[in-house]
Design a protein around this motif. Sequence first.
Motif, mmCIF file in Angstrom:
data_model
loop_
_atom_site.group_PDB
_atom_site.id
_atom_site.type_symbol
_atom_site.label_atom_id
_atom_site.label_comp_id
_atom_site.label_asym_id
_atom_site.label_seq_id
_atom_site.Cartn_x
_atom_site.Cartn_y
_atom_site.Cartn_z
ATOM 1 N N ASP A 19 0.830 -1.210 0.000
ATOM 2 C CA ASP A 19 0.000 0.000 0.000
ATOM 3 C C ASP A 19 0.862 1.256 0.000
ATOM 4 O OD1 ASP A 19 -2.423 -1.306 -0.085
ATOM 5 O OD2 ASP A 19 -2.736 -1.262 2.089
ATOM 6 N N PHE A 20 1.947 1.235 0.755
ATOM 7 C CA PHE A 20 2.869 2.366 0.791
ATOM 8 C C PHE A 20 3.428 2.654 -0.601
ATOM 9 C CE2 PHE A 20 7.345 3.817 1.622
ATOM 10 C CZ PHE A 20 7.038 5.065 2.132
ATOM 11 N N VAL A 21 3.854 1.614 -1.301
ATOM 12 C CA VAL A 21 4.393 1.788 -2.649
ATOM 13 C C VAL A 21 3.317 2.326 -3.594
ATOM 14 C CG1 VAL A 21 5.388 0.575 -4.638
ATOM 15 C CG2 VAL A 21 6.164 0.033 -2.323
ATOM 16 N N LEU A 22 2.113 1.784 -3.494
ATOM 17 C CA LEU A 22 1.027 2.234 -4.365
ATOM 18 C C LEU A 22 0.641 3.682 -4.078
ATOM 19 C CD1 LEU A 22 -1.216 -0.959 -4.268
ATOM 20 C CD2 LEU A 22 -0.010 -0.075 -6.277
ATOM 21 N N HIS A 23 0.587 4.060 -2.808
ATOM 22 C CA HIS A 23 0.125 5.398 -2.443
ATOM 23 C C HIS A 23 1.172 6.468 -2.724
ATOM 24 C CE1 HIS A 23 -2.875 3.463 0.614
ATOM 25 N NE2 HIS A 23 -3.318 3.427 -0.620
ATOM 26 N N THR A 24 2.448 6.146 -2.509
ATOM 27 C CA THR A 24 3.485 7.159 -2.707
ATOM 28 C C THR A 24 3.768 7.407 -4.179
ATOM 29 O OG1 THR A 24 5.207 5.464 -2.485
ATOM 30 C CG2 THR A 24 4.604 6.699 -0.499
ATOM 31 N N ARG A 25 3.595 6.385 -5.013
ATOM 32 C CA ARG A 25 3.801 6.518 -6.457
ATOM 33 C C ARG A 25 5.183 7.098 -6.780
ATOM 34 N NH1 ARG A 25 -0.785 5.724 -9.253
ATOM 35 N NH2 ARG A 25 0.101 6.752 -11.083
ATOM 36 N N ALA A 26 6.189 6.630 -6.045
ATOM 37 C CA ALA A 26 7.552 7.100 -6.291
ATOM 38 C C ALA A 26 8.013 6.686 -7.685
ATOM 39 C CB ALA A 26 8.502 6.522 -5.244
ATOM 40 N N ARG A 27 8.839 7.523 -8.271
ATOM 41 C CA ARG A 27 9.341 7.217 -9.615
ATOM 42 C C ARG A 27 10.375 6.099 -9.584
ATOM 43 N NH1 ARG A 27 8.549 12.657 -9.038
ATOM 44 N NH2 ARG A 27 7.144 13.636 -10.541
ATOM 45 N N ARG A 28 11.213 6.098 -8.540
ATOM 46 C CA ARG A 28 12.216 5.067 -8.386
ATOM 47 C C ARG A 28 12.289 4.644 -6.928
ATOM 48 N NH1 ARG A 28 17.244 7.914 -11.349
ATOM 49 N NH2 ARG A 28 16.176 9.759 -10.537
ATOM 50 N N VAL A 29 12.517 3.362 -6.687
ATOM 51 C CA VAL A 29 12.471 2.794 -5.341
ATOM 52 C C VAL A 29 13.695 1.906 -5.132
ATOM 53 C CG1 VAL A 29 11.308 0.969 -4.020
ATOM 54 C CG2 VAL A 29 9.981 2.873 -4.941
ATOM 55 N N PHE A 72 8.952 -10.887 -1.264
ATOM 56 C CA PHE A 72 8.491 -9.534 -0.974
ATOM 57 C C PHE A 72 8.873 -8.568 -2.090
ATOM 58 C CE2 PHE A 72 8.053 -9.668 3.955
ATOM 59 C CZ PHE A 72 7.192 -10.750 3.839
ATOM 60 N N THR A 73 10.060 -8.750 -2.640
ATOM 61 C CA THR A 73 10.494 -7.885 -3.738
ATOM 62 C C THR A 73 9.584 -8.022 -4.948
ATOM 63 O OG1 THR A 73 12.798 -8.002 -3.011
ATOM 64 C CG2 THR A 73 12.414 -7.331 -5.296
ATOM 65 N N ALA A 74 9.157 -9.257 -5.221
ATOM 66 C CA ALA A 74 8.241 -9.486 -6.344
ATOM 67 C C ALA A 74 6.935 -8.726 -6.143
ATOM 68 C CB ALA A 74 7.969 -10.977 -6.508
ATOM 69 N N ARG A 75 6.458 -8.662 -4.908
ATOM 70 C CA ARG A 75 5.218 -7.927 -4.627
ATOM 71 C C ARG A 75 5.415 -6.430 -4.860
ATOM 72 N NH1 ARG A 75 3.614 -12.184 -5.378
ATOM 73 N NH2 ARG A 75 2.609 -13.630 -3.931
ATOM 74 N N VAL A 76 6.570 -5.911 -4.462
ATOM 75 C CA VAL A 76 6.860 -4.492 -4.694
ATOM 76 C C VAL A 76 6.925 -4.215 -6.190
ATOM 77 C CG1 VAL A 76 8.617 -2.693 -4.430
ATOM 78 C CG2 VAL A 76 7.995 -4.123 -2.478
ATOM 79 N N ALA A 86 4.743 -1.732 -11.105
ATOM 80 C CA ALA A 86 4.234 -1.888 -12.467
ATOM 81 C C ALA A 86 2.914 -1.137 -12.638
ATOM 82 C CB ALA A 86 4.054 -3.362 -12.794
ATOM 83 N N GLU A 87 2.119 -1.057 -11.558
ATOM 84 C CA GLU A 87 0.846 -0.343 -11.617
ATOM 85 C C GLU A 87 1.042 1.174 -11.626
ATOM 86 O OE1 GLU A 87 -2.302 -1.428 -8.997
ATOM 87 O OE2 GLU A 87 -1.620 -3.514 -8.825
ATOM 88 N N THR A 88 2.082 1.654 -10.944
ATOM 89 C CA THR A 88 2.268 3.097 -10.791
ATOM 90 C C THR A 88 3.281 3.675 -11.774
ATOM 91 O OG1 THR A 88 4.012 2.808 -9.125
ATOM 92 C CG2 THR A 88 1.723 2.915 -8.340
ATOM 93 N N GLY A 89 3.924 2.824 -12.542
ATOM 94 C CA GLY A 89 4.929 3.304 -13.478
ATOM 95 C C GLY A 89 6.276 3.572 -12.836
ATOM 96 N N GLY A 90 6.507 2.998 -11.650
ATOM 97 C CA GLY A 90 7.769 3.186 -10.943
ATOM 98 C C GLY A 90 8.803 2.139 -11.317
ATOM 99 N N GLU A 91 10.010 2.351 -10.845
ATOM 100 C CA GLU A 91 11.138 1.477 -11.163
ATOM 101 C C GLU A 91 11.844 1.059 -9.877
ATOM 102 O OE1 GLU A 91 15.551 1.770 -13.315
ATOM 103 O OE2 GLU A 91 14.180 3.490 -13.325
ATOM 104 N N LEU A 92 12.193 -0.206 -9.773
ATOM 105 C CA LEU A 92 12.966 -0.714 -8.640
ATOM 106 C C LEU A 92 14.429 -0.829 -9.045
ATOM 107 C CD1 LEU A 92 12.859 -1.920 -5.721
ATOM 108 C CD2 LEU A 92 12.686 -4.172 -6.819
ATOM 109 N N PHE A 93 15.337 -0.317 -8.193
ATOM 110 C CA PHE A 93 16.759 -0.480 -8.459
ATOM 111 C C PHE A 93 17.448 -0.897 -7.172
ATOM 112 C CE2 PHE A 93 16.359 3.918 -7.101
ATOM 113 C CZ PHE A 93 17.449 4.099 -6.272
#
Length: 230
Positions: free
Chosen positions: A168-178, A194-198, A203-210
């Motif tokens: 929920d935190f990831v979805l609500h913050t809609r950060a560009r990169r995490v 857990f990483t797969a869930r993030v 993918a829903e918010t258009g963010g990127e994991l690095f």
Amino acid sequence: MQAFRLAHAGVVLVQADHALLIDPGSFTTAEELSLALECAPPLAGLVITHEHADHWTPEHVAAIRNAAPECPIATTATTAASLAEAGIPGARIVAEGDAMDFGPFALEFYGGRHEVLHASIPVIDNVGVRVNGVFAYGGDSLVRPPFRADVLGVPIGSPWSNISQVMDFVLHTRARRVYLTHDAMLSPAGLNLFTARVRECLAETGGELFELPTASEVSGGRASLFDFGG
């Protein structure tokens, strides 16, 4: 701006030949901290988000002050008092809405409280920090920052959260990169799950994991500082 990480919750930011250290806690060994101080440029400042040992220890802060005697510290009032009791006076007390500069780092503080651990445990002060308008790190809080972060640290395996809250935190913050923090308590399999869930949320918010390189990787020449601009 560039960065590398320390174990669990710590991170080092580099800008204009200066470094900012955030939350060098008990999961970081003395050897890892020494490597970080050796491979980073001179320290412009230290930020401690709250008083828990996995975010700072008297030994680590003393080592930092030995390496950089004039290094300013920004933290909560309770943590500043604990630092003074440990023989490290002079920390600057910050709270939500405060701002200051440590060398080339413009700091803006947000959020005010630690997440609830349990009804029997008092809730303590905790401050998040945004650096140079680019990088944001909330310490032990899942409060939504009062801005859309370009780069955001997401605590993936804290004892005060579950994966539903993190998602929920990831979805609500809609950060560009995490990038992920607070991973020392997870097994490799659990971290992968857990990483797969993030990733699904991003993918829903258009963010990127690095992934940030570690101090040992940077010190040993196996990785370069991660460069995220700004």
